[in-house]
Design a protein around this motif. Structure first.
Motif, PDB file in Angstrom:
ATOM      1  N   ILE A  18       0.842  -1.201   0.000  1.00 36.10           N
ATOM      2  CA  ILE A  18       0.000   0.000   0.000  1.00 36.10           C
ATOM      3  C   ILE A  18       0.878   1.253   0.000  1.00 36.10           C
ATOM      4  O   ILE A  18       0.671   2.165  -0.802  1.00 36.10           O
ATOM      5  CB  ILE A  18      -0.955   0.008   1.213  1.00 36.10           C
ATOM      6  CG1 ILE A  18      -2.024  -1.078   1.057  1.00 36.10           C
ATOM      7  CG2 ILE A  18      -1.619   1.373   1.370  1.00 36.10           C
ATOM      8  CD1 ILE A  18      -2.839  -1.324   2.312  1.00 36.10           C
ATOM      9  N   ALA A  48      -2.026   3.464  -8.015  1.00 37.10           N
ATOM     10  CA  ALA A  48      -3.388   3.320  -7.486  1.00 37.10           C
ATOM     11  C   ALA A  48      -3.811   1.854  -7.478  1.00 37.10           C
ATOM     12  O   ALA A  48      -4.383   1.368  -6.489  1.00 37.10           O
ATOM     13  CB  ALA A  48      -4.363   4.152  -8.314  1.00 37.10           C
ATOM     14  N   VAL A  52      -4.748  -0.252  -4.099  1.00 36.45           N
ATOM     15  CA  VAL A  52      -6.113  -0.780  -3.939  1.00 36.45           C
ATOM     16  C   VAL A  52      -6.097  -2.293  -3.792  1.00 36.45           C
ATOM     17  O   VAL A  52      -6.790  -2.854  -2.931  1.00 36.45           O
ATOM     18  CB  VAL A  52      -7.006  -0.342  -5.124  1.00 36.45           C
ATOM     19  CG1 VAL A  52      -8.310  -1.110  -5.153  1.00 36.45           C
ATOM     20  CG2 VAL A  52      -7.265   1.152  -5.055  1.00 36.45           C
ATOM     21  N   ALA A  55      -4.780  -3.183  -0.399  1.00 37.54           N
ATOM     22  CA  ALA A  55      -5.780  -2.889   0.631  1.00 37.54           C
ATOM     23  C   ALA A  55      -6.864  -3.964   0.642  1.00 37.54           C
ATOM     24  O   ALA A  55      -7.304  -4.399   1.709  1.00 37.54           O
ATOM     25  CB  ALA A  55      -6.388  -1.515   0.399  1.00 37.54           C
ATOM     26  N   ALA A  56      -7.273  -4.412  -0.527  1.00 39.39           N
ATOM     27  CA  ALA A  56      -8.273  -5.483  -0.608  1.00 39.39           C
ATOM     28  C   ALA A  56      -7.725  -6.772  -0.023  1.00 39.39           C
ATOM     29  O   ALA A  56      -8.448  -7.526   0.639  1.00 39.39           O
ATOM     30  CB  ALA A  56      -8.697  -5.687  -2.056  1.00 39.39           C
TER      31      ALA A  56
END
Length: 120
Positions: A18, A48, A52, A55-56
């Motif tokens: 991240i 990005a 993302v 984070a998922a």
């Protein structure tokens, strides 16, 4: 699923991804290569996407996220030569960020398939 890699290590890998993704995302403005169109687009989109996906992965430990991160990491390393922005700060940012993401994804995939031998 990543069963053999402890939850704490997976979390550390995801947090590093991240931070790396966000660093790549803002690097054109921090390192003054915002005028290089290809480098900016690549850094923005890949940064990005990496952030993302990582984070998922914090919430669902699926192996496919690691494979996507591996591909994104490899692309990020290759992008300076493919998109022709070699020899600038943008190149080094992409190479370093891509290597971090690719190595962590490869390690995560490796650990998921190579469980340690049981103790005797």
């Amino acid at each position: 699923m990543l069963k053999s890699l402890s939850s704490n290590k997976r979390t550390v890998f995801d947090v590093v991804n991240i931070v790396t993704g966000l660093g790549l995302l803002v690097s054109p403005w921090l390192l003054s290569f915002a005028t290089e169109t290809h480098a900016v687009w690549n850094a923005s989109l890949n940064g990005a996407a990496i952030a993302v996906i990582a984070a998922a992965a914090l919430y669902a430990s699926y192996e496919r996220e690691e494979w996507v991160n591996l591909v994104l990491g490899i692309w990020t390393v290759a992008a300076p030569w493919v998109l022709d922005f070699v020899g600038e700060a943008a190149m080094w940012v992409h190479v370093v960020a891509g290597l971090i993401v690719a190595v962590l994804a490869a390690a995560s995939i490796w650990f998921s398939h190579n469980r340690p031998l049981p103790s005797v």
